[in-house]
Design a protein around this motif. Structure first.
Motif, PDB file in Angstrom:
ATOM      1  N   SER A  38     -17.329  12.154  11.394  1.00 53.17           N
ATOM      2  CA  SER A  38     -16.907  11.930  12.661  1.00 53.17           C
ATOM      3  C   SER A  38     -15.560  12.821  13.014  1.00 53.17           C
ATOM      4  N   ARG A  39     -14.945  12.937  14.365  1.00 49.74           N
ATOM      5  CA  ARG A  39     -13.695  13.718  14.483  1.00 49.74           C
ATOM      6  C   ARG A  39     -12.595  12.838  14.456  1.00 49.74           C
ATOM      7  N   SER A  40     -12.884  11.461  14.768  1.00 46.14           N
ATOM      8  CA  SER A  40     -11.425  10.875  14.991  1.00 46.14           C
ATOM      9  C   SER A  40     -11.022  10.562  13.554  1.00 46.14           C
ATOM     10  N   MET A  41      -9.617  10.561  13.431  1.00 44.65           N
ATOM     11  CA  MET A  41      -9.036  10.306  12.094  1.00 44.65           C
ATOM     12  C   MET A  41      -9.024   9.042  11.828  1.00 44.65           C
ATOM     13  N   ILE A  57     -12.569   8.437  10.015  1.00 42.28           N
ATOM     14  CA  ILE A  57     -12.486   9.163   8.806  1.00 42.28           C
ATOM     15  C   ILE A  57     -11.922   8.383   7.659  1.00 42.28           C
ATOM     16  N   ASP A  59      -5.812  14.190  17.592  1.00 41.39           N
ATOM     17  CA  ASP A  59      -6.497  14.477  16.309  1.00 41.39           C
ATOM     18  C   ASP A  59      -7.935  14.942  16.750  1.00 41.39           C
ATOM     19  N   ASP A  60      -7.965  16.057  17.480  1.00 39.27           N
ATOM     20  CA  ASP A  60      -9.248  16.832  17.870  1.00 39.27           C
ATOM     21  C   ASP A  60     -10.254  15.908  18.430  1.00 39.27           C
ATOM     22  N   THR A  61      -9.918  15.126  19.408  1.00 32.68           N
ATOM     23  CA  THR A  61     -10.667  14.177  20.094  1.00 32.68           C
ATOM     24  C   THR A  61     -10.514  14.730  21.697  1.00 32.68           C
ATOM     25  N   ARG A  64     -10.027  17.210  24.917  1.00 36.42           N
ATOM     26  CA  ARG A  64     -10.523  18.780  25.201  1.00 36.42           C
ATOM     27  C   ARG A  64      -9.330  19.502  25.655  1.00 36.42           C
TER      28      ARG A  64
END
Length: 109
Positions: A20-23, A26, A96-98, A100
């Motif tokens: 997934s994209r959330s830290m 992860i 954290d890249d979530t 836009r």
């Protein structure tokens, strides 16, 4: 059988969270994979019918192997340290890249 299913479920869940994209997800995925590795290490040398490795209480032929127990204890400590460091990085890093980014390419603060 139950232990192998447990390891399989932990590996599947950890892999899903790791992709997934959330830290924070992860970090939880790494923790689940670590628990699966601990179960595999623990199952190699400590069957359920073995006694504790204490020489003054149990005879040597009934004792479990203490080396996998030491490996698992070390892995638990390392996992705790990695989890704390990664969660600290997740709290410090605000984006954290979530989110836009705007279509203009400008970042919003």
């Amino acid at each position: 059988m139950i232990l192998s299913v447990t390891v399989g479920v932990l590996v599947a869940g950890g892999t899903y969270l790791l992709l997934s994209r959330s830290m924070v997800r992860i970090v939880f995925g790494i923790t689940l994979l670590s628990h699966a590795a601990n179960f595999v290490l623990l199952s190699t040398g400590v069957p359920g019918w073995r006694a504790e490795p204490l020489s003054d209480i149990n005879s040597p032929e009934l004792m479990g192997d203490p080396l996998p127990m030491a490996f698992v204890l070390t892995a638990i400590v390392i996992t705790l340290a990695v989890t704390v460091v990664m969660l600290t990085l997740a709290v410090i890093g605000h984006n954290d890249d979530t989110h836009r980014m705007p279509s203009t390419g400008e970042s919003h603060t």
